[in-house]
Scaffold this active site. Structure first.
Site, mmCIF file in Angstrom:
data_model
loop_
_atom_site.group_PDB
_atom_site.id
_atom_site.type_symbol
_atom_site.label_atom_id
_atom_site.label_comp_id
_atom_site.label_asym_id
_atom_site.label_seq_id
_atom_site.Cartn_x
_atom_site.Cartn_y
_atom_site.Cartn_z
ATOM 1 N N ASP A 143 0.812 -1.207 0.000
ATOM 2 C CA ASP A 143 0.000 0.000 0.000
ATOM 3 C C ASP A 143 0.854 1.270 0.000
ATOM 4 O OD1 ASP A 143 -2.853 1.339 0.952
ATOM 5 O OD2 ASP A 143 -1.150 2.242 1.970
ATOM 6 N N VAL A 171 -5.125 2.626 -0.062
ATOM 7 C CA VAL A 171 -5.026 2.159 -1.445
ATOM 8 C C VAL A 171 -5.346 0.670 -1.530
ATOM 9 C CG1 VAL A 171 -3.490 1.876 -3.421
ATOM 10 C CG2 VAL A 171 -3.399 3.969 -2.060
ATOM 11 N N ASP A 172 -4.854 -0.109 -0.583
ATOM 12 C CA ASP A 172 -5.198 -1.536 -0.552
ATOM 13 C C ASP A 172 -6.712 -1.724 -0.471
ATOM 14 O OD1 ASP A 172 -2.822 -2.862 -0.851
ATOM 15 O OD2 ASP A 172 -2.441 -3.133 1.283
ATOM 16 N N HIS A 173 -7.343 -0.983 0.415
ATOM 17 C CA HIS A 173 -8.786 -1.153 0.579
ATOM 18 C C HIS A 173 -9.545 -0.687 -0.660
ATOM 19 C CE1 HIS A 173 -7.523 -1.521 4.825
ATOM 20 N NE2 HIS A 173 -8.582 -2.305 4.907
ATOM 21 N N GLN A 203 -2.099 -1.045 -8.357
ATOM 22 C CA GLN A 203 -2.341 -0.259 -7.140
ATOM 23 C C GLN A 203 -2.120 1.235 -7.351
ATOM 24 O OE1 GLN A 203 0.403 -2.553 -4.566
ATOM 25 N NE2 GLN A 203 -1.222 -2.491 -3.048
#
Length: 406
Positions: A143, A171-173, A203
């Site tokens: 992330d 960003v991951d979520h 990403q």
């Protein structure tokens, strides 16, 4: 262990099979959203190294892998590939998270998977995408790396200090939610046309996409973003304020209605030359802005956060104290909407996590099982694929599959 027939029929996605070979946050979140909404989800876990979400207290695993079955497989081996391709023949959506081009190196590119299942939806999640400059494609990412490369990190922190990563892992979520939505859209198209799709989710590109107007402000007029810290750089009465008891409240005096209702609370008059009746925002570095900020800080420092919040909410000015987890657990609205929920882990112990959201009226999600241990469902899944007891035993002996009680 759980057979396919043990999975209850519920939610929006019952009847769909999703398989994922992922770790960390982004892709496991996407898989979890499918599982919470009734899809059959199989987690392919590395037979050599357990998923990092099992580290420490194992909270991420319990939160994101509930409702899933687990097949622990050494995928790159010859035997592992055979099992994997047989599984793909019966799968609707496959989600993987690795460096770009990893499946090409294993001889398992999209075209190979489509030879076994032309309708398969393949979702690739990587830091830098599956195509582009090779040097970038093969970079590892998490992330914060995506935040740094995707111009996201530059937006966070205070103007007089270096940028800081936004937490926890936005960003991951966001990638998980994009993967969930795009995967479903691709599945709908596959059902209409009989042709699968390959989703290339990078990403850093999702980080760029979710920056509101900042990128286009720069591309169109050359305006660079300013790190705002905990207070808006373009609007007064819009930010975090410390109260008498040392706790903080976040307030937004934005829009004509909010300004009209807020100013009298601060001893200021709306509809004057200083605060005209057509104002929708009070700007910084102006006499009106300086006075508003001075009064606002004084107002908060003379009252507890509970008192400040009560006054502004009673006058319909958007605000909230900065909640902590103990506040949330005791909050009546959190309790009424069952934000936290207890369920049973596969070992029989209890686990309290965040409930399934959003809430659905007609086809709600549910939690039918805690997160599985490593390889917990090997025999059931492989038997459903048509492997015999002897073949399964041989896979264990060759360590292509494994089981761990974690």
């Amino acid at each position: 262990m759980a057979k396919r027939t043990d999975i209850p029929q519920f939610g929006l996605l019952s009847g769909i099979r999703v398989v994922h070979c992922t770790t960390s946050i982004a892709a496991p979140l996407a898989a979890s959203l499918y599982a919470e909404n009734g899809a059959e989800v199989i987690m392919l876990e590395n037979a050599k190294t357990p998923c990092m979400s099992r580290n420490r207290y194992g909270g991420p695993l319990q939160q994101n892998a509930k409702n899933e079955r687990n097949l622990s497989l050494d995928l790159p081996t010859l035997e592992g590939k055979k099992v994997f391709l047989k599984l793909m023949e019966q799968t609707d959506i496959y989600i993987e998270a690795s460096k770009g081009g990893q499946y090409d190196k294993w001889g398992l590119n999209d075209e190979v998977l489509w030879e076994h299942n032309p309708r398969l939806v393949i979702v690739h999640i990587s830091g830098f995408g599956q195509t582009g400059v090779p040097e970038y494609v093969r970079r590892g990412s998490y992330d914060t790396i995506a935040q740094a490369f995707g111009c996201y990190m530059q937006l966070n922190g205070f103007a007089d200090q270096p940028p800081i990563p936004a937490m926890p892992q936005p960003v991951d979520h966001l990638c998980g939610v994009f993967a969930f939505g795009t995967g479903l859209a691709a599945l709908r198209k596959a059902e209409m046309t009989g042709k699968g799709e390959s989703v290339d989710l990078a990403q850093y590109e999702i980080a760029m996409r979710c920056q509101n107007s900042f990128p286009v402000d720069y591309t169109m007029v050359g305006e660079k973003p300013k790190r705002e810290g905990n207070h808006s750089a373009i609007c007064c009465g819009y930010g975090l304020y410390v109260c008498q008891d040392g706790k903080s409240v976040y307030v937004m005096i934005l829009g004509g209605g909010s300004i009209k209702r807020a100013l009298p609370l601060l001893g200021l008059e709306f509809g004057t030359e200083l605060f005209p009746a057509d104002s929708s925002m009070i700007y910084p570095d102006t006499p009106a802005g300086d006075l508003l900020e001075e009064r606002f800080k004084e107002f908060c420092l003379k009252r507890t956060v509970k008192e400040v919040e009560a006054v502004f909410l009673a006058n319909e000015v958007p605000c909230s104290r900065v909640m902590e987890y103990d506040d949330a657990l005791e909050n009546p609205h959190y309790q009424a909407r069952e934000v936290f929920k207890e369920w049973e882990k596969v070992d029989g112990s209890k686990f309290t996590g965040v409930n399934i959201f959003p809430k659905l009226k007609n086809f709600p999600g549910q939690i039918w099982r805690g997160a599985p241990s490593v390889g917990m469902d090997n025999e059931d899944i492989l038997a459903e694929l048509g492997l015999s007891d002897e073949e399964i035993k041989e896979l264990y002996e060759k360590k292509v599959i494994t089981q761990r009680n974690i």
